[in-house]
Every structure is written in C-alpha cells, then in structure tokens.
Design a protein around this motif. Sequence first.
Motif, PDB file in Angstrom:
ATOM      1  N   GLY A  53       0.786  -1.232   0.000  1.00 24.82           N
ATOM      2  CA  GLY A  53       0.000   0.000   0.000  1.00 24.82           C
ATOM      3  C   GLY A  53       0.817   1.280   0.000  1.00 24.82           C
ATOM      4  N   PRO A  54       1.755   1.462   0.936  1.00 30.12           N
ATOM      5  CA  PRO A  54       2.527   2.714   0.973  1.00 30.12           C
ATOM      6  C   PRO A  54       3.308   2.951  -0.317  1.00 30.12           C
ATOM      7  CG  PRO A  54       2.784   1.511   3.019  1.00 30.12           C
ATOM      8  CD  PRO A  54       2.081   0.598   2.077  1.00 30.12           C
ATOM      9  N   LEU A  55       3.828   1.883  -0.909  1.00 33.69           N
ATOM     10  CA  LEU A  55       4.604   2.039  -2.140  1.00 33.69           C
ATOM     11  C   LEU A  55       3.697   2.385  -3.318  1.00 33.69           C
ATOM     12  CD1 LEU A  55       7.599   1.767  -2.820  1.00 33.69           C
ATOM     13  CD2 LEU A  55       7.155  -0.579  -3.568  1.00 33.69           C
ATOM     14  N   LEU A  56       2.532   1.775  -3.359  1.00 35.31           N
ATOM     15  CA  LEU A  56       1.572   2.090  -4.418  1.00 35.31           C
ATOM     16  C   LEU A  56       1.106   3.538  -4.321  1.00 35.31           C
ATOM     17  CD1 LEU A  56      -0.564  -1.192  -4.217  1.00 35.31           C
ATOM     18  CD2 LEU A  56       1.002  -0.575  -6.061  1.00 35.31           C
ATOM     19  N   ASP A  57       0.837   3.997  -3.088  1.00 35.86           N
ATOM     20  CA  ASP A  57       0.397   5.388  -2.893  1.00 35.86           C
ATOM     21  C   ASP A  57       1.488   6.366  -3.304  1.00 35.86           C
ATOM     22  OD1 ASP A  57      -1.989   4.420  -1.960  1.00 35.86           O
ATOM     23  OD2 ASP A  57      -1.463   4.620   0.161  1.00 35.86           O
TER      24      ASP A  57
ATOM     25  N   THR B 235      22.172   4.703  -8.035  1.00 32.17           N
ATOM     26  CA  THR B 235      20.771   5.120  -8.175  1.00 32.17           C
ATOM     27  C   THR B 235      19.843   3.988  -7.766  1.00 32.17           C
ATOM     28  OG1 THR B 235      21.364   6.591 -10.002  1.00 32.17           O
ATOM     29  CG2 THR B 235      19.041   5.986  -9.801  1.00 32.17           C
ATOM     30  N   LEU B 236      20.191   2.794  -8.174  1.00 32.04           N
ATOM     31  CA  LEU B 236      19.386   1.626  -7.811  1.00 32.04           C
ATOM     32  C   LEU B 236      19.370   1.437  -6.298  1.00 32.04           C
ATOM     33  CD1 LEU B 236      19.446  -1.675  -7.140  1.00 32.04           C
ATOM     34  CD2 LEU B 236      17.732  -0.809  -8.718  1.00 32.04           C
ATOM     35  N   ARG B 237      20.530   1.551  -5.648  1.00 36.05           N
ATOM     36  CA  ARG B 237      20.587   1.359  -4.197  1.00 36.05           C
ATOM     37  C   ARG B 237      19.743   2.417  -3.487  1.00 36.05           C
ATOM     38  NH1 ARG B 237      26.305  -0.100  -5.064  1.00 36.05           N
ATOM     39  NH2 ARG B 237      26.543  -2.330  -4.524  1.00 36.05           N
ATOM     40  N   TYR B 238      19.774   3.641  -3.990  1.00 36.18           N
ATOM     41  CA  TYR B 238      18.982   4.706  -3.367  1.00 36.18           C
ATOM     42  C   TYR B 238      17.488   4.393  -3.480  1.00 36.18           C
ATOM     43  CZ  TYR B 238      16.447   9.065  -2.806  1.00 36.18           C
ATOM     44  OH  TYR B 238      15.526  10.011  -2.404  1.00 36.18           O
ATOM     45  N   ARG B 239      17.056   3.960  -4.658  1.00 38.99           N
ATOM     46  CA  ARG B 239      15.626   3.672  -4.854  1.00 38.99           C
ATOM     47  C   ARG B 239      15.163   2.508  -3.980  1.00 38.99           C
ATOM     48  NH1 ARG B 239      15.013   3.948 -11.494  1.00 38.99           N
ATOM     49  NH2 ARG B 239      15.490   6.178 -11.730  1.00 38.99           N
ATOM     50  N   ILE B 240      15.993   1.485  -3.853  1.00 40.00           N
ATOM     51  CA  ILE B 240      15.620   0.335  -3.025  1.00 40.00           C
ATOM     52  C   ILE B 240      15.565   0.743  -1.551  1.00 40.00           C
ATOM     53  CG2 ILE B 240      16.378  -1.945  -2.215  1.00 40.00           C
ATOM     54  CD1 ILE B 240      15.107  -1.907  -4.995  1.00 40.00           C
ATOM     55  N   GLY B 241      16.512   1.592  -1.157  1.00 39.51           N
ATOM     56  CA  GLY B 241      16.476   2.076   0.229  1.00 39.51           C
ATOM     57  C   GLY B 241      15.218   2.886   0.504  1.00 39.51           C
ATOM     58  N   ARG B 242      14.846   3.746  -0.453  1.00 42.48           N
ATOM     59  CA  ARG B 242      13.634   4.559  -0.281  1.00 42.48           C
ATOM     60  C   ARG B 242      12.392   3.669  -0.237  1.00 42.48           C
ATOM     61  NH1 ARG B 242      10.852   7.979   2.151  1.00 42.48           N
ATOM     62  NH2 ARG B 242       9.506   9.356   0.931  1.00 42.48           N
ATOM     63  N   ALA B 243      12.339   2.656  -1.103  1.00 42.99           N
ATOM     64  CA  ALA B 243      11.200   1.739  -1.095  1.00 42.99           C
ATOM     65  C   ALA B 243      11.112   1.004   0.233  1.00 42.99           C
ATOM     66  CB  ALA B 243      11.330   0.736  -2.249  1.00 42.99           C
ATOM     67  N   GLY B 244      12.266   0.587   0.766  1.00 46.32           N
ATOM     68  CA  GLY B 244      12.268  -0.101   2.055  1.00 46.32           C
ATOM     69  C   GLY B 244      11.735   0.769   3.172  1.00 46.32           C
ATOM     70  N   GLU B 245      12.082   2.059   3.133  1.00 45.43           N
ATOM     71  CA  GLU B 245      11.567   2.981   4.150  1.00 45.43           C
ATOM     72  C   GLU B 245      10.048   3.077   4.074  1.00 45.43           C
ATOM     73  OE1 GLU B 245      13.433   6.691   3.466  1.00 45.43           O
ATOM     74  OE2 GLU B 245      15.453   5.981   3.946  1.00 45.43           O
TER      75      GLU B 245
ATOM     76  N   GLN C 106       3.625  10.657  -6.636  1.00 43.46           N
ATOM     77  CA  GLN C 106       4.864  11.238  -7.169  1.00 43.46           C
ATOM     78  C   GLN C 106       5.097  10.904  -8.646  1.00 43.46           C
ATOM     79  OE1 GLN C 106       6.667  13.309  -5.286  1.00 43.46           O
ATOM     80  NE2 GLN C 106       5.173  12.974  -3.623  1.00 43.46           N
ATOM     81  N   HIS C 107       4.165  10.167  -9.206  1.00 39.40           N
ATOM     82  CA  HIS C 107       4.333   9.713 -10.599  1.00 39.40           C
ATOM     83  C   HIS C 107       5.666   8.976 -10.762  1.00 39.40           C
ATOM     84  CE1 HIS C 107       0.825  12.087 -11.670  1.00 39.40           C
ATOM     85  NE2 HIS C 107       1.386  13.141 -11.088  1.00 39.40           N
ATOM     86  N   ALA C 108       5.981   8.184  -9.755  1.00 39.82           N
ATOM     87  CA  ALA C 108       7.216   7.395  -9.755  1.00 39.82           C
ATOM     88  C   ALA C 108       6.913   5.961 -10.154  1.00 39.82           C
ATOM     89  CB  ALA C 108       7.859   7.457  -8.367  1.00 39.82           C
ATOM     90  N   ASP C 109       7.928   5.142 -10.147  1.00 43.90           N
ATOM     91  CA  ASP C 109       7.754   3.740 -10.541  1.00 43.90           C
ATOM     92  C   ASP C 109       8.608   2.849  -9.647  1.00 43.90           C
ATOM     93  OD1 ASP C 109       6.706   1.660 -11.921  1.00 43.90           O
ATOM     94  OD2 ASP C 109       7.926   1.913 -13.725  1.00 43.90           O
ATOM     95  N   LEU C 110       8.515   3.101  -8.320  1.00 45.62           N
ATOM     96  CA  LEU C 110       9.300   2.296  -7.386  1.00 45.62           C
ATOM     97  C   LEU C 110       8.834   0.844  -7.349  1.00 45.62           C
ATOM     98  CD1 LEU C 110       9.968   4.589  -4.278  1.00 45.62           C
ATOM     99  CD2 LEU C 110      11.548   3.882  -6.067  1.00 45.62           C
ATOM    100  N   VAL C 111       7.529   0.608  -7.604  1.00 44.09           N
ATOM    101  CA  VAL C 111       7.037  -0.777  -7.615  1.00 44.09           C
ATOM    102  C   VAL C 111       7.772  -1.587  -8.680  1.00 44.09           C
ATOM    103  CG1 VAL C 111       5.059  -2.245  -8.122  1.00 44.09           C
ATOM    104  CG2 VAL C 111       4.768  -0.233  -6.676  1.00 44.09           C
ATOM    105  N   HIS C 112       7.928  -1.006  -9.849  1.00 40.49           N
ATOM    106  CA  HIS C 112       8.647  -1.708 -10.918  1.00 40.49           C
ATOM    107  C   HIS C 112      10.104  -1.924 -10.548  1.00 40.49           C
ATOM    108  CE1 HIS C 112       9.783  -3.057 -14.883  1.00 40.49           C
ATOM    109  NE2 HIS C 112      10.664  -2.071 -14.998  1.00 40.49           N
ATOM    110  N   THR C 113      10.726  -0.922  -9.925  1.00 33.62           N
ATOM    111  CA  THR C 113      12.126  -1.057  -9.522  1.00 33.62           C
ATOM    112  C   THR C 113      12.293  -2.200  -8.528  1.00 33.62           C
ATOM    113  OG1 THR C 113      12.537   1.307  -9.850  1.00 33.62           O
ATOM    114  CG2 THR C 113      14.061   0.125  -8.410  1.00 33.62           C
TER     115      THR C 113
ATOM    116  N   ASP D 199       3.929   5.945  -5.497  1.00 37.58           N
ATOM    117  CA  ASP D 199       4.049   5.989  -6.957  1.00 37.58           C
ATOM    118  C   ASP D 199       2.935   6.814  -7.578  1.00 37.58           C
ATOM    119  OD1 ASP D 199       6.346   4.540  -7.091  1.00 37.58           O
ATOM    120  OD2 ASP D 199       5.448   2.687  -7.862  1.00 37.58           O
ATOM    121  N   ALA D 200       1.713   6.675  -7.029  1.00 38.36           N
ATOM    122  CA  ALA D 200       0.575   7.418  -7.563  1.00 38.36           C
ATOM    123  C   ALA D 200       0.731   8.915  -7.336  1.00 38.36           C
ATOM    124  CB  ALA D 200      -0.713   6.909  -6.944  1.00 38.36           C
TER     125      ALA D 200
END
Length: 447
Positions: A374-378, A414-424, A383-390, A380-381
């Motif tokens: 849920g938090p990751l889907l919200d 960049t990949l490590r930063y995105r994964i860290g942000r998704a984990g948060e 911020q118009h991001a695509d962390l779910v795909h990452t 992305d919606a």
Amino acid sequence: MRLCFPTSLMTTVKTLLGLPGLRLRPRAGSDLLDRPVTRIYVTELSDPGRYLSAGELVLSGLLWWREPGDAEPFVAALARSGAAALAASGADSGGIPDDVVDACVRHRIPLLEVPADLSFSVITEQVVLALAAASDSARKRLQAAADAPVETLLERASAELGLPCWVLSGFGRVVAGTSPLPSPGADVVRRYAAREPGSLTVVPVEGRHAVPWLVLVGGPLSTAQTELAEELAGLVGVTRARSPRPEAELPDEARVVALRTEGSEESEDVLRELLPDGLLLESAGDTAYAATTLRPSSTELSTVEPLLRAKRILCGVSDPGPRAEAWESARYALEVASRRRITVVAAGEVGAHELLLAGAPDGLRAALRRRVLGPLLDYDAEQHADLVHTVRVFLECSGSPTRAAKALHVHVNTLRYRIGRAGELLGADLTEFAGQLDVYLALRMEE
C-alpha cells in the motif's frame, strides 16, 4: 453440356459397355476400361479443356473434326483433365477418323464408338438410370453394415468409393483408417476449422458430442460419392453414440488433469476425447477432472478450440503422485493457467509459491497485496514514480544491485537509493530474505 448423375462408386468404362441397347464398341484403350466414370459431358468444342474435370465420360459427334491434326488438341485436353473416356459417333456418318483413334492411343484415352443410329439422349437416359440404381445399391450395402464397428464401416465405404477413408477426432487423433493418413491429423483439423482447402474431403460427423469426429476421404468426390460419404458419417455418428466408454484401470500414482471450458459446459466431453485412456473423476459444469497416464499439450487444445462453443480451454496437469495430492496440484495449476491466460500449465513447471497463491481467493489476494504494498503504491501514484517496478526487477534479479541496475539501465548507486527509499516506505529491509519474500509474494498477487 454436362450431365451429372448418381454414380455407382465402382462404375467404370467397362460397366458402360455392358449396358443393354447401347452397343458401344471400344476402338482404343482396351486396357484402360477399369477407369471410374463420375459424370457425362457432351461437347462439340474443338478444345474443351477448361470445361472438363476428372472422371468424365465425354460424348461428341466429332463436328469439330475437319482434317487430320484436329484430334490432337481435343484429345490432349481430355488427357490433361483426367477424363475417363471419349464416346464418339462417326464424323458425318463416315466413321471415326483414324486421326482420332491415333490421338486416343497416344494420350491413353479409351475410345468408344457410338452407333450412328443411336442418339446421345438415349445413351444419357440409360446410363443415368443404370447408375442411379447402382448408386442406391452402394448405399444399401453400406447401410447393411450399420451395426458394425467403425473399422468395418470404413472398409465397406472405401471399397465403394475406391478411395481410402479415415475417421479423425477433433484433436487430430486417428480413430480408424484404411491406410496411413497422408498428413498429420492436427493439420487436417486446423485446415478444416479455418475452412482452408486440402487434398482430403472432410465430412463432419453429427452428434451430441462436444468434440466432433470427422470422416476423411482421400480425394475430391463426385456428387454421388459425397452422398455416400455423408451416409458414412451418419453411420459413424450412430456407432460413436452407442459405443460404451472403456473403463480405465490406472495406477494409484497417475497424474490428474483439470480442464475448464470457459463459456460452455463441454468440459467432460472435451476431457474424455482428449484423454481416451483417462478415468473421469469429477465433472461439474465447465470444469472436469480425470486421472490419466497421458499429458495433454497446448497444441492439442489449440487445434480443437475453433470447433467448440467454449471461448477458451484451460488445463492444469499434476505430476504423477498419490491421487489426492495430484488432484489438488492439478486444481491449483488450472488456476495458474487462468491467471496467466495460458492454455496448459503443468504443476511441475510452476513454482511452489505460484501454486499456493493460485488457491487464494481474489478478495484475499487483493487485501494482502494492499496491506504489504500500500505505501509504495500510494507513493508511486502521488509522485508519478515507478518504485514498484524497480522493486520487482530488483527481486527478480535475486536482490543483486548490479544485475538490477543493468536491467533498468541506471547507475548502481541510483538503484541502491531507490531500493532504500522503497524499504523505508514499506517498513521492510529489502536486502534481507524475510523482507524480500513478503514483498515478492505481494507483487505476484496481482497476476
């Protein structure tokens, strides 16, 4: 002028010579009198080639003949078309010219001389009456074998038609035949379903069965031959309807096949025809189960799909094992097939987590996916991001930042930063197996 008539399916040029009152006399091709005759064509064209077809008895008064050499194009046209014979009366009552006789010898066309006092209408009338009676006899001989097995029916029909015959299942299985089938059965069915022409004549067997049987005859047919092939198809349908299904005896560790016909309730008929050695376990509406030693393929199902009312056929196949376990495995594999929109799914080729997820109701799957992601889907919606795909690519690369960065065409930092942000956002450590497992399963729940 062409006159088509019901023909005895064993009618030959020699048969015509024996008709009373016609007094036909062979002038050439005495060794070719066993050729079958299918119809009569009357012509005075000097080159009738484009109007001729195989098996025709050509009647001509030779009005086109004027001088030596005229016979060559006429007789050559008969030979190219596969005409059975030429029946001719003398040109201007002077008898058949030697030029015509010689051309028939060269091109191997039987030549029958018609008496000058005999009109073509009399020939046509007697031939039609005689061959109509013979054709009726052929149907009666075939009907006399109505209670016989399919193999016997085919042998009788083949003898009458002078052509090989087969019965083919809608899956391309040869039920019976009088000779080896010249092309793969599945190809014949596909061409029939697509209405593509082929070298075999196909007559469907009518009946209540979902998967049709087809009668095949090895070549193009005359009108009378087509009528006999249709009679054969009717008798085969009756034989199929009354034939008891053999009881299968299978080992305890047979595989189980679950089959669903979306949009119709044909599953039991389809499964029985697909698995002739199978033991039907259960049938309810659009889904049926059978134990079997065989394993169906997507090719078999795609062959028969165009012939059925079902919009789509799905199939789940277990590995061989104890009956109860195989049943559940096939059921979950069927659900995987439905979600993947794949025709056949074998349980042994599907990950254990997929089989488990396939058994979860849609509502539960959606709730669990929302709870975990849920938090990751919200995010992305908003911020118009695509962390779910990452995150998906990262997990599919076994948690390797280097491989995931390469797949996503980004720098590894960049990949490590995105994964860290998704984990948060998820409150999970995506570098640890436990955190990866929950998120990966949640991602797979959308499939």
